[in-house]
Write a protein that holds these residues in place. Structure first.
Motif, short mmCIF file in Angstrom:
data_model
loop_
_atom_site.label_atom_id
_atom_site.label_comp_id
_atom_site.label_asym_id
_atom_site.label_seq_id
_atom_site.Cartn_x
_atom_site.Cartn_y
_atom_site.Cartn_z
N LEU A 1 5.88 3.93 8.42
CA LEU A 1 4.41 3.95 8.34
C LEU A 1 3.81 4.97 9.30
N GLU A 2 4.43 5.18 10.46
CA GLU A 2 3.86 6.09 11.44
C GLU A 2 3.77 7.51 10.89
N ASP A 3 4.78 7.95 10.16
CA ASP A 3 4.76 9.29 9.59
C ASP A 3 3.63 9.42 8.57
N ILE B 1 0.82 -1.21 0.00
CA ILE B 1 0.00 0.00 0.00
C ILE B 1 0.86 1.26 0.00
N ALA B 2 1.95 1.24 0.76
CA ALA B 2 2.77 2.44 0.92
C ALA B 2 3.96 2.48 -0.02
N HIS C 1 -4.93 7.18 5.08
CA HIS C 1 -6.10 6.62 5.75
C HIS C 1 -5.97 5.10 5.89
N LEU C 2 -5.50 4.46 4.82
CA LEU C 2 -5.36 2.99 4.87
C LEU C 2 -4.30 2.58 5.88
N VAL C 3 -3.20 3.32 5.90
CA VAL C 3 -2.12 2.97 6.83
C VAL C 3 -2.58 3.15 8.27
N ARG C 4 -3.29 4.25 8.54
CA ARG C 4 -3.79 4.44 9.91
C ARG C 4 -4.83 3.38 10.25
#
Length: 506
Positions: free
Chosen positions: A321-323, A312-313, A370-373
């Motif tokens: 991913l946190e950033d 996804i990223a 949005h997907l990562v969160r």
């Protein structure tokens, strides 16, 4: 003047660790060896016991060789992967490869026991139902499918108990390993009648002596001393397998404290006073002070983060991913993620081999952030789902595992549970748990709680945020309700997929 040192072994499924601790719990030396897992047939998962011992001995040699000159090993605590069957014959040699906890060859036998009411009888006796990777169903499978091998078995052991045997020559099993399905939950002693229940009366004699985790079961033999570098005569304790050992190593030994491992899979457990009737999860006697631990495992875990980072990223590192998630609001603007990414489905707090991962609520306005969160939130809601099914009411969560490197994940667990989350210092909670039990056994500490106070240090702590806790309480109701509604859909998807594959083959 000498420096007292506590040695510990943690024989995991993929990695064996030998660790030396100071009396205050500080890691003095660590050595690791990678194991080999064999899969000779579909559903069969095995390891070579002699190879596991050789790797363990090599790790101990590395640790003892790196100790300061004034270090004095006081004893060895042993933990490791639980369940499975590490059977030995009369002369002490392995009866074939060890069958691991993740082996599924006995699934059909478990289904027969359930249909015939035998599982209910086992639960009445010990408090929890066995699964295919436990020693009793594996024994039943061997008796049916490999009777010559079954007839050679003299003693039923687990991984850590095999290593203890190689260290001391003593054959023992501790309460955490023995509870399911061999103990009577009322007496916390063996009830060999379970062999009659499943039609294996001839196996009654295969159980070794039951020894509490804090009992000294023997001392290092001359042969083991030569192999490991540990002086002969050093005491070895019974120990507990790695799930309860990790909880102890994190310091979760009081009623209301819950240990969560954020790893490749998720493990949730809590210690309570005495067995709890009807409690979810697998209950195990700790064999000391009347304590029991209840555990629920989930197939959800860090693979969701790894998949998200790669797919996804755009191939970023998991740490990045946190950033990305930081620019999305709590609740991910309505996107909900179910983290059932394993091809085996889910095993806790519900069992469904057809469960699959999914995003719900996507619109064109949603972006990568949005997907990562949503993935982080879904993993945290899965933790709440499991912990909420454990007995008692968690007052605090102690987290360990690779996932604790994510501050966002730890904070979200605190928000989802509306309870503080603490992360202890140190990298080896299982080995530290073994060392804590050793300290109690050797009377270096007067009790489990005193040993924890002395040896466990909290590295950081996450407090729940009031507004976020309220938001995630509402999100959890949605998360859990949707996964219940999805179960018939998952089953239908699996059936349709199977039909499509069959049609393609035809």
């Amino acid at each position: 003047m000498t420096t007292p040192t506590l040695l510990a072994i943690d024989a995991g499924t993929s990695t064996i660790k030998a660790v030396a601790f100071g009396g205050d719990g500080t890691e003095v030396a660590v050595a690791k060896r990678e194991t080999e897992t064999l899969r000779p047939e579909p559903g069969h998962v095995e390891q070579e016991p002699d190879a596991v011992w050789d790797l363990t001995a090599a790790a101990l040699r590395d640790v003892t060789a790196s100790l300061p000159a004034d270090a004095e090993p006081l004893g060895i605590g042993v933990t490791g992967q639980g369940d499975g069957l590490w059977a030995i014959g009369d002369g002490g040699d392995p009866v074939g490869n060890a069958v691991l906890w993740s082996d599924s060859r006995a699934a059909e036998i478990l289904a027969e026991w359930e249909e015939g009411g035998k599982l209910d009888a086992i639960v009445d006796q010990c408090g929890s139902a066995p699964y295919p990777g436990m020693s009793l169903p594996i024994l039943a499978w061997l008796a049916r499918e490999a009777p010559a091998r079954f007839d050679r078995i003299d003693t039923v052991l687990s991984a850590k108990d095999w290593l203890k045997y190689k260290l001391t020559g003593e054959r023992t099993l501790d309460h955490t390993e023995a509870t399911v399905p061999y103990l009577d939950k009322a007496t916390e002693r063996y009830d060999a009648g379970v062999f009659e229940v499943v039609g294996l009366p001839e196996a009654r004699s295969l159980l070794p002596r039951l020894a509490a985790p804090t009992e000294v079961i023997g001392t290092v033999t001359e042969a083991a001393a030569e192999a490991t570098g540990v002086p002969a005569g050093v005491p070895v304790i019974s120990g507990a397998f790695d799930v309860p050992a990790s909880a102890i190593g994190c310091g979760a030994v009081s009623d209301g404290e819950t240990a969560v491992t954020l790893g490749t899979s998720l493990t949730h457990q809590t210690l309570v006073d005495g067995p709890r009737s009807g409690a979810s999860g697998i209950g195990m006697s700790l064999g000391t002070a009347g304590l029991w631990t209840y555990a629920i495992g989930s197939n959800a875990g860090t693979p969701s983060l790894e998949w998200t980072a790669e797919t996804i990223a755009g191939g970023v590192g998991v740490a990045d991913l946190e950033d990305i998630a930081a620019s999305a609001p709590p609740g991910s603007d309505g996107v909900v993620y179910h983290p059932y990414l394993s091809t085996s489905g889910e095993r806790g707090p519900f069992v469904d081999p057809d469960a699959r991962g999914q995003f719900v609520g996507l619109t064109p306005e949603h972006g990568t952030e949005h997907l990562v969160r949503a993935v982080h939130e879904g993993l945290s809601l899965a933790v709440r789902d499991c912990v909420g099914h454990l007995p008692g009411e968690a007052t605090e969560v102690v987290a360990s595992g690779g996932g604790t490197r994510s501050g966002l994940w730890c904070q979200l667990v605190a928000d989802c549970r509306n309870r503080p989350v603490s992360v202890p210092a140190g990298s080896e909670p299982g080995a530290k748990g073994a060392a804590i039990l050793l300290a109690v056994a050797l009377e270096e500490s007067p009790s489990l709680s005193a040993a924890v106070d002395r040896m466990v240090t909290i590295d950081r702590r996450y407090e729940p945020r009031e507004a976020a806790a309220e938001q995630h309480a509402a999100l959890y109701d949605l998360f859990a309700g949707m996964r219940r509604e999805m179960q018939p859909v998952w089953a239908e998807r699996a059936a349709a997929f199977e039909r499509s594959i069959s049609g393609a083959r035809e």
